[in-house]
Design a protein around this motif. Structure first.
Motif, PDB file in Angstrom:
ATOM      1  N   VAL A   6     -29.412 -92.634 -77.604  1.00  0.00           N
ATOM      2  CA  VAL A   6     -27.970 -92.915 -77.370  1.00  0.00           C
ATOM      3  C   VAL A   6     -27.848 -92.532 -76.028  1.00  0.00           C
ATOM      4  CG1 VAL A   6     -25.644 -92.226 -77.997  1.00  0.00           C
ATOM      5  CG2 VAL A   6     -27.247 -93.146 -79.818  1.00  0.00           C
ATOM      6  N   ASP A   7     -28.026 -91.061 -75.811  1.00  0.00           N
ATOM      7  CA  ASP A   7     -27.926 -90.603 -74.455  1.00  0.00           C
ATOM      8  C   ASP A   7     -28.509 -91.401 -73.382  1.00  0.00           C
ATOM      9  OD1 ASP A   7     -26.618 -88.562 -75.660  1.00  0.00           O
ATOM     10  OD2 ASP A   7     -28.492 -87.149 -75.624  1.00  0.00           O
ATOM     11  N   GLY A   8     -29.677 -91.995 -73.611  1.00  0.00           N
ATOM     12  CA  GLY A   8     -30.294 -92.817 -72.516  1.00  0.00           C
ATOM     13  C   GLY A   8     -29.521 -94.108 -72.332  1.00  0.00           C
ATOM     14  N   ALA A   9     -29.322 -94.567 -73.289  1.00  0.00           N
ATOM     15  CA  ALA A   9     -28.788 -95.996 -73.333  1.00  0.00           C
ATOM     16  C   ALA A   9     -27.175 -95.862 -72.720  1.00  0.00           C
ATOM     17  CB  ALA A   9     -28.344 -96.388 -74.963  1.00  0.00           C
ATOM     18  N   PHE A  10     -26.493 -94.911 -73.073  1.00  0.00           N
ATOM     19  CA  PHE A  10     -25.143 -94.733 -72.442  1.00  0.00           C
ATOM     20  C   PHE A  10     -25.139 -94.360 -70.843  1.00  0.00           C
ATOM     21  CE2 PHE A  10     -23.702 -95.624 -76.665  1.00  0.00           C
ATOM     22  CZ  PHE A  10     -22.743 -96.446 -76.285  1.00  0.00           C
ATOM     23  N   PRO A  44     -17.979 -90.525 -82.231  1.00  0.00           N
ATOM     24  CA  PRO A  44     -18.979 -90.767 -81.177  1.00  0.00           C
ATOM     25  C   PRO A  44     -19.325 -89.415 -80.490  1.00  0.00           C
ATOM     26  CG  PRO A  44     -16.587 -91.364 -80.330  1.00  0.00           C
ATOM     27  CD  PRO A  44     -16.568 -90.943 -82.040  1.00  0.00           C
ATOM     28  N   PRO A  45     -20.443 -89.456 -79.995  1.00  0.00           N
ATOM     29  CA  PRO A  45     -21.106 -88.277 -79.235  1.00  0.00           C
ATOM     30  C   PRO A  45     -20.226 -88.118 -78.076  1.00  0.00           C
ATOM     31  CG  PRO A  45     -22.817 -89.702 -79.609  1.00  0.00           C
ATOM     32  CD  PRO A  45     -21.642 -90.496 -80.298  1.00  0.00           C
ATOM     33  N   LYS A  46     -20.494 -86.879 -77.236  1.00  0.00           N
ATOM     34  CA  LYS A  46     -19.926 -86.693 -76.109  1.00  0.00           C
ATOM     35  C   LYS A  46     -20.305 -87.996 -74.953  1.00  0.00           C
ATOM     36  CE  LYS A  46     -19.420 -83.264 -72.455  1.00  0.00           C
ATOM     37  NZ  LYS A  46     -18.749 -84.236 -71.356  1.00  0.00           N
ATOM     38  N   VAL A  47     -21.616 -88.251 -74.968  1.00  0.00           N
ATOM     39  CA  VAL A  47     -22.048 -89.121 -73.890  1.00  0.00           C
ATOM     40  C   VAL A  47     -21.235 -90.506 -74.031  1.00  0.00           C
ATOM     41  CG1 VAL A  47     -23.869 -89.982 -75.241  1.00  0.00           C
ATOM     42  CG2 VAL A  47     -23.961 -90.036 -72.815  1.00  0.00           C
ATOM     43  N   VAL A  48     -20.918 -90.963 -75.293  1.00  0.00           N
ATOM     44  CA  VAL A  48     -20.204 -92.060 -75.508  1.00  0.00           C
ATOM     45  C   VAL A  48     -18.772 -91.882 -75.015  1.00  0.00           C
ATOM     46  CG1 VAL A  48     -19.487 -93.734 -77.408  1.00  0.00           C
ATOM     47  CG2 VAL A  48     -21.818 -92.840 -77.345  1.00  0.00           C
ATOM     48  N   ARG A  49     -18.068 -90.848 -75.407  1.00  0.00           N
ATOM     49  CA  ARG A  49     -16.850 -90.311 -75.035  1.00  0.00           C
ATOM     50  C   ARG A  49     -16.521 -90.529 -73.429  1.00  0.00           C
ATOM     51  NH1 ARG A  49     -17.441 -86.610 -79.061  1.00  0.00           N
ATOM     52  NH2 ARG A  49     -17.155 -84.855 -77.304  1.00  0.00           N
ATOM     53  N   ASP A  50     -17.741 -89.919 -72.635  1.00  0.00           N
ATOM     54  CA  ASP A  50     -17.704 -89.906 -71.319  1.00  0.00           C
ATOM     55  C   ASP A  50     -17.785 -91.314 -70.996  1.00  0.00           C
ATOM     56  OD1 ASP A  50     -17.825 -87.161 -71.381  1.00  0.00           O
ATOM     57  OD2 ASP A  50     -20.072 -87.074 -70.994  1.00  0.00           O
ATOM     58  N   PHE A  51     -18.727 -92.170 -71.592  1.00  0.00           N
ATOM     59  CA  PHE A  51     -18.673 -93.708 -71.222  1.00  0.00           C
ATOM     60  C   PHE A  51     -17.184 -94.417 -71.183  1.00  0.00           C
ATOM     61  CE2 PHE A  51     -19.395 -98.052 -72.283  1.00  0.00           C
ATOM     62  CZ  PHE A  51     -19.819 -98.608 -71.223  1.00  0.00           C
ATOM     63  N   ASP A  52     -16.674 -94.114 -72.371  1.00  0.00           N
ATOM     64  CA  ASP A  52     -15.176 -94.619 -72.661  1.00  0.00           C
ATOM     65  C   ASP A  52     -14.444 -94.186 -71.524  1.00  0.00           C
ATOM     66  OD1 ASP A  52     -16.326 -95.808 -75.063  1.00  0.00           O
ATOM     67  OD2 ASP A  52     -15.319 -94.346 -76.250  1.00  0.00           O
ATOM     68  N   ASP A  53     -14.484 -93.066 -71.128  1.00  0.00           N
ATOM     69  CA  ASP A  53     -13.470 -92.352 -70.092  1.00  0.00           C
ATOM     70  C   ASP A  53     -13.936 -93.339 -68.634  1.00  0.00           C
ATOM     71  OD1 ASP A  53     -12.394 -90.794 -71.784  1.00  0.00           O
ATOM     72  OD2 ASP A  53     -13.519 -88.911 -71.263  1.00  0.00           O
ATOM     73  N   ARG A  54     -15.062 -93.202 -68.499  1.00  0.00           N
ATOM     74  CA  ARG A  54     -15.478 -94.136 -67.150  1.00  0.00           C
ATOM     75  C   ARG A  54     -14.969 -95.496 -67.278  1.00  0.00           C
ATOM     76  NH1 ARG A  54     -15.664 -95.243 -62.770  1.00  0.00           N
ATOM     77  NH2 ARG A  54     -17.202 -95.989 -61.433  1.00  0.00           N
ATOM     78  N   LEU A  55     -14.911 -96.149 -68.549  1.00  0.00           N
ATOM     79  CA  LEU A  55     -14.492 -97.630 -68.577  1.00  0.00           C
ATOM     80  C   LEU A  55     -13.106 -97.645 -68.454  1.00  0.00           C
ATOM     81  CD1 LEU A  55     -16.495 -99.343 -71.221  1.00  0.00           C
ATOM     82  CD2 LEU A  55     -16.474 -99.972 -68.824  1.00  0.00           C
ATOM     83  N   HIS A  56     -12.359 -96.445 -69.053  1.00  0.00           N
ATOM     84  CA  HIS A  56     -10.667 -96.451 -68.720  1.00  0.00           C
ATOM     85  C   HIS A  56     -10.449 -96.339 -67.360  1.00  0.00           C
ATOM     86  CE1 HIS A  56      -7.060 -94.674 -69.102  1.00  0.00           C
ATOM     87  NE2 HIS A  56      -6.629 -95.590 -70.187  1.00  0.00           N
ATOM     88  N   ASP A  57     -11.171 -95.469 -66.651  1.00  0.00           N
ATOM     89  CA  ASP A  57     -11.011 -95.306 -65.310  1.00  0.00           C
ATOM     90  C   ASP A  57     -11.124 -96.417 -64.298  1.00  0.00           C
ATOM     91  OD1 ASP A  57     -10.309 -92.697 -65.835  1.00  0.00           O
ATOM     92  OD2 ASP A  57     -12.173 -91.727 -65.130  1.00  0.00           O
ATOM     93  N   ALA A  58     -12.241 -97.173 -64.892  1.00  0.00           N
ATOM     94  CA  ALA A  58     -12.438 -98.490 -64.034  1.00  0.00           C
ATOM     95  C   ALA A  58     -11.425 -99.350 -64.164  1.00  0.00           C
ATOM     96  CB  ALA A  58     -13.800 -99.019 -64.417  1.00  0.00           C
ATOM     97  N   TYR A  59     -10.704 -99.532 -65.257  1.00  0.00           N
ATOM     98  CA  TYR A  59      -9.499-100.387 -65.360  1.00  0.00           C
ATOM     99  C   TYR A  59      -8.281-100.081 -65.042  1.00  0.00           C
ATOM    100  CZ  TYR A  59     -12.966-103.515 -67.430  1.00  0.00           C
ATOM    101  OH  TYR A  59     -14.183-104.320 -67.471  1.00  0.00           O
TER     102      TYR A  59
END
Length: 60
Positions: A6-10, A44-59
């Motif tokens: 999961v960490d690697g994928a995200f 969701p683990p922290k890495v997934v929440r961080d990804f969600d934040d990155r996507l949110h910031d992108a939009y």
């Protein structure tokens, strides 16, 4: 998925979002988003929440 996978994928998905934004490629960003839609744990683990934040910031 196991934790390491999961960490690697995200981590790769975050890099894909960054590349997609740099090259203004909605296709790349959308492929990264598809990973998130496919992975839906109850908490969701922290890495997934961080990804969600990155996507949110992108939009924004």
């Amino acid at each position: 998925m196991t934790s390491g996978r999961v960490d690697g994928a995200f981590a790769l998905a975050v890099r894909a979002v960054d590349v997609g934004l740099r090259f203004k490629s909605g296709r790349i960003v959308e492929r990264a988003r598809s990973l998130r839609r496919a992975y839906a744990p109850a908490v969701p683990p922290k890495v997934v929440r961080d990804f969600d934040d990155r996507l949110h910031d992108a939009y924004l």
